[in-house]
Each structure stands twice: as C-alpha cells, then as structure tokens.
Design a protein around this motif. Structure first.
Motif, PDB file in Angstrom:
ATOM      1  N   ASP A 335     -10.411 -18.300  -1.979  1.00 29.77           N
ATOM      2  CA  ASP A 335     -10.526 -18.473  -0.527  1.00 29.77           C
ATOM      3  C   ASP A 335      -9.173 -18.739   0.114  1.00 29.77           C
ATOM      4  OD1 ASP A 335     -13.245 -18.050  -0.380  1.00 29.77           O
ATOM      5  OD2 ASP A 335     -13.791 -20.166  -0.407  1.00 29.77           O
ATOM      6  N   ALA A 336      -8.426 -19.650  -0.470  1.00 27.60           N
ATOM      7  CA  ALA A 336      -7.162 -20.062   0.144  1.00 27.60           C
ATOM      8  C   ALA A 336      -6.082 -18.984   0.032  1.00 27.60           C
ATOM      9  CB  ALA A 336      -6.680 -21.358  -0.511  1.00 27.60           C
ATOM     10  N   ASP A 337      -5.960 -18.375  -1.140  1.00 29.50           N
ATOM     11  CA  ASP A 337      -4.841 -17.467  -1.394  1.00 29.50           C
ATOM     12  C   ASP A 337      -5.118 -16.013  -1.030  1.00 29.50           C
ATOM     13  OD1 ASP A 337      -3.688 -19.733  -2.390  1.00 29.50           O
ATOM     14  OD2 ASP A 337      -3.775 -19.138  -4.502  1.00 29.50           O
ATOM     15  N   LEU A 338      -6.354 -15.546  -1.246  1.00 27.52           N
ATOM     16  CA  LEU A 338      -6.655 -14.125  -1.084  1.00 27.52           C
ATOM     17  C   LEU A 338      -7.435 -13.803   0.186  1.00 27.52           C
ATOM     18  CD1 LEU A 338      -7.698 -13.221  -4.762  1.00 27.52           C
ATOM     19  CD2 LEU A 338      -5.420 -13.187  -3.725  1.00 27.52           C
ATOM     20  N   ILE A 372     -10.630  -3.537  15.229  1.00 28.86           N
ATOM     21  CA  ILE A 372      -9.255  -3.855  14.837  1.00 28.86           C
ATOM     22  C   ILE A 372      -9.228  -4.311  13.387  1.00 28.86           C
ATOM     23  CG2 ILE A 372      -7.293  -5.390  15.242  1.00 28.86           C
ATOM     24  CD1 ILE A 372      -8.097  -5.489  18.175  1.00 28.86           C
ATOM     25  N   LEU A 373      -8.333  -3.731  12.596  1.00 29.55           N
ATOM     26  CA  LEU A 373      -8.174  -4.112  11.197  1.00 29.55           C
ATOM     27  C   LEU A 373      -6.828  -4.800  11.002  1.00 29.55           C
ATOM     28  CD1 LEU A 373      -9.428  -0.913   9.309  1.00 29.55           C
ATOM     29  CD2 LEU A 373     -10.639  -3.080   9.560  1.00 29.55           C
ATOM     30  N   ARG A 374      -6.824  -5.840  10.171  1.00 29.60           N
ATOM     31  CA  ARG A 374      -5.585  -6.502   9.790  1.00 29.60           C
ATOM     32  C   ARG A 374      -5.551  -6.640   8.277  1.00 29.60           C
ATOM     33  NH1 ARG A 374      -5.715 -11.058  14.502  1.00 29.60           N
ATOM     34  NH2 ARG A 374      -4.770  -9.813  16.169  1.00 29.60           N
ATOM     35  N   PRO A 375      -5.383  -5.520   7.571  1.00 29.51           N
ATOM     36  CA  PRO A 375      -5.328  -5.586   6.109  1.00 29.51           C
ATOM     37  C   PRO A 375      -4.061  -6.289   5.649  1.00 29.51           C
ATOM     38  CG  PRO A 375      -4.751  -3.386   6.865  1.00 29.51           C
ATOM     39  CD  PRO A 375      -5.205  -4.151   8.082  1.00 29.51           C
ATOM     40  N   GLY A 376      -4.134  -6.857   4.452  1.00 27.43           N
ATOM     41  CA  GLY A 376      -2.993  -7.575   3.906  1.00 27.43           C
ATOM     42  C   GLY A 376      -2.621  -7.072   2.526  1.00 27.43           C
ATOM     43  N   THR A 377      -2.123  -7.987   1.705  1.00 31.43           N
ATOM     44  CA  THR A 377      -1.680  -7.607   0.362  1.00 31.43           C
ATOM     45  C   THR A 377      -2.847  -7.132  -0.499  1.00 31.43           C
ATOM     46  OG1 THR A 377      -1.881  -9.925  -0.350  1.00 31.43           O
ATOM     47  CG2 THR A 377       0.283  -9.174   0.428  1.00 31.43           C
ATOM     48  N   GLY A 378      -4.046  -7.650  -0.243  1.00 28.54           N
ATOM     49  CA  GLY A 378      -5.214  -7.206  -1.000  1.00 28.54           C
ATOM     50  C   GLY A 378      -5.506  -5.735  -0.778  1.00 28.54           C
ATOM     51  N   GLY A 379      -5.312  -5.273   0.451  1.00 31.64           N
ATOM     52  CA  GLY A 379      -5.506  -3.863   0.758  1.00 31.64           C
ATOM     53  C   GLY A 379      -4.516  -2.980   0.019  1.00 31.64           C
ATOM     54  N   ARG A 380      -3.269  -3.454  -0.094  1.00 26.62           N
ATOM     55  CA  ARG A 380      -2.265  -2.677  -0.823  1.00 26.62           C
ATOM     56  C   ARG A 380      -2.573  -2.644  -2.317  1.00 26.62           C
ATOM     57  NH1 ARG A 380       0.969  -5.208   3.141  1.00 26.62           N
ATOM     58  NH2 ARG A 380       1.572  -6.940   1.780  1.00 26.62           N
ATOM     59  N   ARG A 381      -3.022  -3.769  -2.861  1.00 26.40           N
ATOM     60  CA  ARG A 381      -3.390  -3.794  -4.284  1.00 26.40           C
ATOM     61  C   ARG A 381      -4.556  -2.847  -4.549  1.00 26.40           C
ATOM     62  NH1 ARG A 381      -3.415  -9.380  -3.553  1.00 26.40           N
ATOM     63  NH2 ARG A 381      -5.668  -9.381  -3.916  1.00 26.40           N
ATOM     64  N   LEU A 382      -5.558  -2.890  -3.691  1.00 29.26           N
ATOM     65  CA  LEU A 382      -6.736  -2.042  -3.888  1.00 29.26           C
ATOM     66  C   LEU A 382      -6.377  -0.568  -3.719  1.00 29.26           C
ATOM     67  CD1 LEU A 382      -9.707  -1.636  -4.391  1.00 29.26           C
ATOM     68  CD2 LEU A 382     -10.163  -2.195  -1.994  1.00 29.26           C
ATOM     69  N   LYS A 383      -5.536  -0.247  -2.758  1.00 28.34           N
ATOM     70  CA  LYS A 383      -5.108   1.149  -2.582  1.00 28.34           C
ATOM     71  C   LYS A 383      -4.393   1.671  -3.821  1.00 28.34           C
ATOM     72  CE  LYS A 383      -4.873   2.856   2.060  1.00 28.34           C
ATOM     73  NZ  LYS A 383      -4.095   3.687   2.973  1.00 28.34           N
ATOM     74  N   THR A 384      -3.613   0.825  -4.453  1.00 27.00           N
ATOM     75  CA  THR A 384      -2.928   1.217  -5.683  1.00 27.00           C
ATOM     76  C   THR A 384      -3.931   1.583  -6.768  1.00 27.00           C
ATOM     77  OG1 THR A 384      -1.034  -0.212  -5.182  1.00 27.00           O
ATOM     78  CG2 THR A 384      -1.329   0.459  -7.483  1.00 27.00           C
ATOM     79  N   LEU A 385      -4.983   0.758  -6.913  1.00 29.64           N
ATOM     80  CA  LEU A 385      -6.019   1.031  -7.905  1.00 29.64           C
ATOM     81  C   LEU A 385      -6.773   2.305  -7.574  1.00 29.64           C
ATOM     82  CD1 LEU A 385      -7.797   0.296 -10.343  1.00 29.64           C
ATOM     83  CD2 LEU A 385      -9.164  -1.147  -8.795  1.00 29.64           C
ATOM     84  N   LEU A 386      -7.185   2.474  -6.317  1.00 28.55           N
ATOM     85  CA  LEU A 386      -7.963   3.646  -5.925  1.00 28.55           C
ATOM     86  C   LEU A 386      -7.151   4.932  -6.091  1.00 28.55           C
ATOM     87  CD1 LEU A 386      -9.778   2.306  -2.724  1.00 28.55           C
ATOM     88  CD2 LEU A 386     -10.731   2.602  -5.015  1.00 28.55           C
ATOM     89  N   LYS A 387      -5.879   4.876  -5.763  1.00 34.05           N
ATOM     90  CA  LYS A 387      -5.029   6.057  -5.934  1.00 34.05           C
ATOM     91  C   LYS A 387      -4.967   6.448  -7.399  1.00 34.05           C
ATOM     92  CE  LYS A 387      -0.407   7.846  -4.909  1.00 34.05           C
ATOM     93  NZ  LYS A 387       0.931   7.522  -4.313  1.00 34.05           N
ATOM     94  N   LYS A 388      -4.877   5.460  -8.278  1.00 32.58           N
ATOM     95  CA  LYS A 388      -4.825   5.718  -9.707  1.00 32.58           C
ATOM     96  C   LYS A 388      -6.136   6.313 -10.211  1.00 32.58           C
ATOM     97  CE  LYS A 388      -4.133   3.321 -14.120  1.00 32.58           C
ATOM     98  NZ  LYS A 388      -3.861   1.991 -14.757  1.00 32.58           N
ATOM     99  N   LEU A 389      -7.258   5.825  -9.676  1.00 34.74           N
ATOM    100  CA  LEU A 389      -8.572   6.280 -10.138  1.00 34.74           C
ATOM    101  C   LEU A 389      -8.953   7.642  -9.563  1.00 34.74           C
ATOM    102  CD1 LEU A 389     -10.622   2.962  -9.797  1.00 34.74           C
ATOM    103  CD2 LEU A 389      -9.786   4.003 -11.919  1.00 34.74           C
ATOM    104  N   VAL A 390      -8.711   7.835  -8.276  1.00 34.58           N
ATOM    105  CA  VAL A 390      -9.231   9.009  -7.578  1.00 34.58           C
ATOM    106  C   VAL A 390      -8.320  10.213  -7.726  1.00 34.58           C
ATOM    107  CG1 VAL A 390      -9.887   9.928  -5.315  1.00 34.58           C
ATOM    108  CG2 VAL A 390     -10.479   7.581  -5.937  1.00 34.58           C
ATOM    109  N   TYR A 391      -7.017   9.982  -7.727  1.00 34.63           N
ATOM    110  CA  TYR A 391      -6.086  11.104  -7.702  1.00 34.63           C
ATOM    111  C   TYR A 391      -5.368  11.316  -9.035  1.00 34.63           C
ATOM    112  CZ  TYR A 391      -7.004  10.636  -2.751  1.00 34.63           C
ATOM    113  OH  TYR A 391      -7.638  10.554  -1.524  1.00 34.63           O
ATOM    114  N   ALA A 392      -5.925  10.765 -10.096  1.00 34.16           N
ATOM    115  CA  ALA A 392      -5.334  10.973 -11.419  1.00 34.16           C
ATOM    116  C   ALA A 392      -5.449  12.442 -11.830  1.00 34.16           C
ATOM    117  CB  ALA A 392      -6.026  10.085 -12.443  1.00 34.16           C
ATOM    118  N   ASP A 393      -4.460  12.916 -12.573  1.00 36.32           N
ATOM    119  CA  ASP A 393      -4.439  14.324 -12.978  1.00 36.32           C
ATOM    120  C   ASP A 393      -5.608  14.685 -13.881  1.00 36.32           C
ATOM    121  OD1 ASP A 393      -2.113  14.708 -11.553  1.00 36.32           O
ATOM    122  OD2 ASP A 393      -0.808  14.296 -13.287  1.00 36.32           O
TER     123      ASP A 393
END
Length: 401
Positions: A335-338, A372-393
């Motif tokens: 709750d506090a950090d994420l 209005i969206l205010r994504p933070g570091t969690g959004g960037r972490r999740l995007k990294t995972l999704l990019k790896k999963l969805v767009y893998a060769d």
C-alpha cells in the motif's frame, strides 16, 4: 388458411430468432445486485473523457473473508472498471449483509454505480466444478451489464502490485483479443490424478457443503479434444468470454459437461476450450500475470506471501500476487510503496477529487477528472513484462503446444 399458417410460422420463427440472437449488451440484468444505487454517475457530454481500456472483475470470497474482501476491493477500485463480488453461500447471512451495507453505503460506489454483488450466491466446493460455474455465471452477468475489454477473476486472497491507472495504461496499447491464460498440454502427474478420475461435486445438487465424491471407476483420456492444464487465474478478452457463454459452436458446452466430473476443473476448462478452438488458439499469452510462490512439489498449493517476498514480487513486474493472509505487514508495505494507498482509502489514481500532496490520498471523485490517468513506476514495470510476453519473437511457438 395457408396465409394464416404462413403468418403464424413467420411470427414464431422471428420470435425464436430474436430470443437467440439478441445482443447480450442490450439486456439489463437488474438482479445483478442486491441493491440498486439511487443514482448513476454521469460524465458531462462536453468533457468527452473516457479510459482507453476497461476491466471487469470478479472478486470471490467465502466465510470469514470480509475484511480481506473489503481491503482488496478498495485497492482494486477504479471508476472506469466494473466489479462483481461473489461471497459464496457458506458465508453467514450477517456476513452477506455486511458486504451489501459496505458497498451500498459507500459514497463513491453509490455515485459511480459500478460495484455489484451477486444476489443469489452459489455454493462453492473446493476442487469441484462449482467454482467454474460461479466464474461463468459472473462472466454472463458482466457481459449483460456493462461494456468492458477484459475479464479478470480474483479472490479475496489476491492483491494488486500496481495501481489501476498503471494497469489501464499498460494494457492500452495491446490488441484487445489477447487472452492471458497459463496453459500446457504436458499434464505430467495430472494425467492420472486429474485426467482419469471421475468426481461428483455435491455442491451441484446439495445445499450443504461437503468435499467432492470420488467414483471408483476411472475413464480413458479423451480423443475428441486435447487436454490442457494451467492456472485458475486468467485475464480473458470480451470476445472469448462471449464465446464461452454464447458460443457459436458447441465446444464450450461440450467441454463444460466433460469438466463437470473433472478434479479442479478451473485449472483446465478455459485452457482446453481456447486451445481446441480454431478461432482463439492463437490469441493466448501463456502467463497468468500473478506472482505466486508454490509449495514443494507437486506444487498444488500457493504458500502465504510475506515481507521476505516483497522484493521478488516487485521484480517480477506482475500486476497481481497471491495469496495473502488477512493481517499481513507486506500488504501495508505494498500500500505505502506501490499503491500510494492509506488505510480505508482508495489506491492513488488520476480520478481522485481530493489529493493530499504529502500522501497522495484518493478519497472521492469529480466528473472533470474522469478519464485522467496518472500511471507511475508500476505501469512502466508492467509494460516491460507485457512487451516481453506479447511481442516476443517466439510467441507463436508458445501458443497451445
């Protein structure tokens, strides 16, 4: 006489066609809730604000889960999503009423009107098909009640590791037909322990909860379709959800009948349906987007997560984790950090009408902030995972093999 018969036949045929093919979105499912909010939240026409994607959640709970359920709901809540709560019939009437009061008396839930409770709860048996029946029931209700892009099933023992603004932002660039379903055709020990046994779930015909019944005689593995297994926790596209509920071929219903006598059917039904479907087998992402720490082999039960698991949870980049006990210090740290969430408040997001600049507290809602969206570091972490999963060769090599 011939004309009258023709008119009557035409009328009956038209009526049947209408009943069979009327779009589910047009049917108001009034008994979805045990209460009816006195007013609905209306977005001003001049604002033209909306969210790029929308999620429909099923949050399941049972006897003694009310505190966890409330906390999970507040952590997951977002005015752009939809939430259906199922507190199974093992919970007492007092517990059921407590959740109804909590939802109906909350000012934001009342204002937006996007949190519902299953009015006639189901009896859910551990390892039985009644859990699967509850999930399909919820999908049907949500399809008829709202417009959304993905369906997510969670329990009161789950908890988010990212804000809903993060989740919406990360999913906004993805094809909306993707289905996040962990799956494998390598059954291993499950071939003899799950595929061959026949069970009966008393919850299908009895009002008293009891364990599943085992039939002495076993069955051969099917040859008409291929069995798959995986995680019971999924993120399903609206299109695939509609296929499972009002499918245009008989596969979902055939497999539902088969899995009625299958041990732990929620861990195989959706996997087997989608991987045996010509239309959907190439829409699978082999991941459940959960952080889970399993017990020692055969890895059937997730162990309870604690503070020592926090770093691994964050580094996994996954949006959800399970399972958590009711009073757990790691939830306070999440709750506090994420989530930037204080006790009894909502997770931080762009929709909040009040913001304490020192603490980022979400308390209410104003229409001009809807969309209005205010994504933070969690959004960037999740995007990294999704990019790896969805767009893998090699993504196609990992789909339904």
């Amino acid at each position: 006489m011939g004309v009258q018969i023709y008119i009557i036949s035409f009328f009956i045929t038209s009526l049947i066609f209408f009943l069979l093919y009327i779009p589910t979105q047009l049917t108001a499912f009034n008994n979805t809730t045990r209460f009816k909010p006195p007013k609905s939240f209306l977005i001003p026409k001049s604002s033209n604000l909306s969210y790029p994607v929308t999620f429909a959640y099923l949050i399941s709970a049972s006897k003694g889960d009310n505190l966890k359920l409330k906390r999970t709901l507040l952590a997951l809540y977002h005015p752009g999503n939809y939430y259906l709560i199922h507190l199974d019939s093992e919970a007492s009437e007092a517990e059921q009423l407590e959740i109804v009061d909590f939802v109906s008396e909350h000012p934001v839930f009342d204002q937006v009107g996007n949190v519902w409770i299953v009015g006639k709860p189901n009896l859910v048996t551990y390892r039985g098909p009644t859990m699967l029946a509850t999930t399909l029931h919820a999908m049907s209700m949500l399809l008829r009640s709202a417009d959304w892009n993905w369906f997510i099933n969670l329990s009161a023992s789950d908890y988010p590791l990212v804000t809903q603004d993060d989740l919406i932002h990360a999913f906004s660039d993805l094809p909306k037909d993707l289905n996040f379903i962990q799956h494998s055709s390598r059954l291993g020990w499950k071939m003899n322990k799950r595929g061959k046994p026949i069970i009966i779930d008393p919850g299908l015909h009895s009002s008293n909860k009891s364990d599943i019944w085992w039939v002495i005689k076993q069955r051969n593995l099917p040859t008409a379709f291929k069995l798959y297994t995986g995680s019971a926790w999924t993120i399903l596209s609206r299109s695939f959800a509609e296929y499972c509920i009002v499918g245009w071929d008989n596969l979902p219903r055939t497999l539902l009948l088969y899995y009625t006598n299958f041990v732990s059917s929620p861990e195989g039904y959706f996997q087997t349906v989608i991987c045996n479907s010509r239309d959907y087998k190439n829409t699978t992402i082999n991941h459940d987007l959960h952080y889970i720490s399993w017990d020692t082999p055969p890895k059937q039960h997730p162990r309870s997560l604690g503070v020592k698991d926090y770093r691994k949870m964050v580094l996994s980049n996954r949006p959800f984790a399970r399972k958590f006990k009711q009073r757990n210090h790691v939830l306070d740290k999440i709750d506090a950090d994420l989530l930037k969430r204080r006790h009894g408040k909502f997770t931080y997001g762009g929709w909040c009408s009040k913001r304490d600049d020192m603490n980022d507290v979400c308390e209410g809602l104003q229409s001009e902030k809807f969309g209005i969206l205010r994504p933070g570091t969690g959004g960037r972490r999740l995007k990294t995972l999704l990019k790896k999963l969805v767009y893998a060769d090699n993504i196609k090599k990992r789909q339904c093999k």
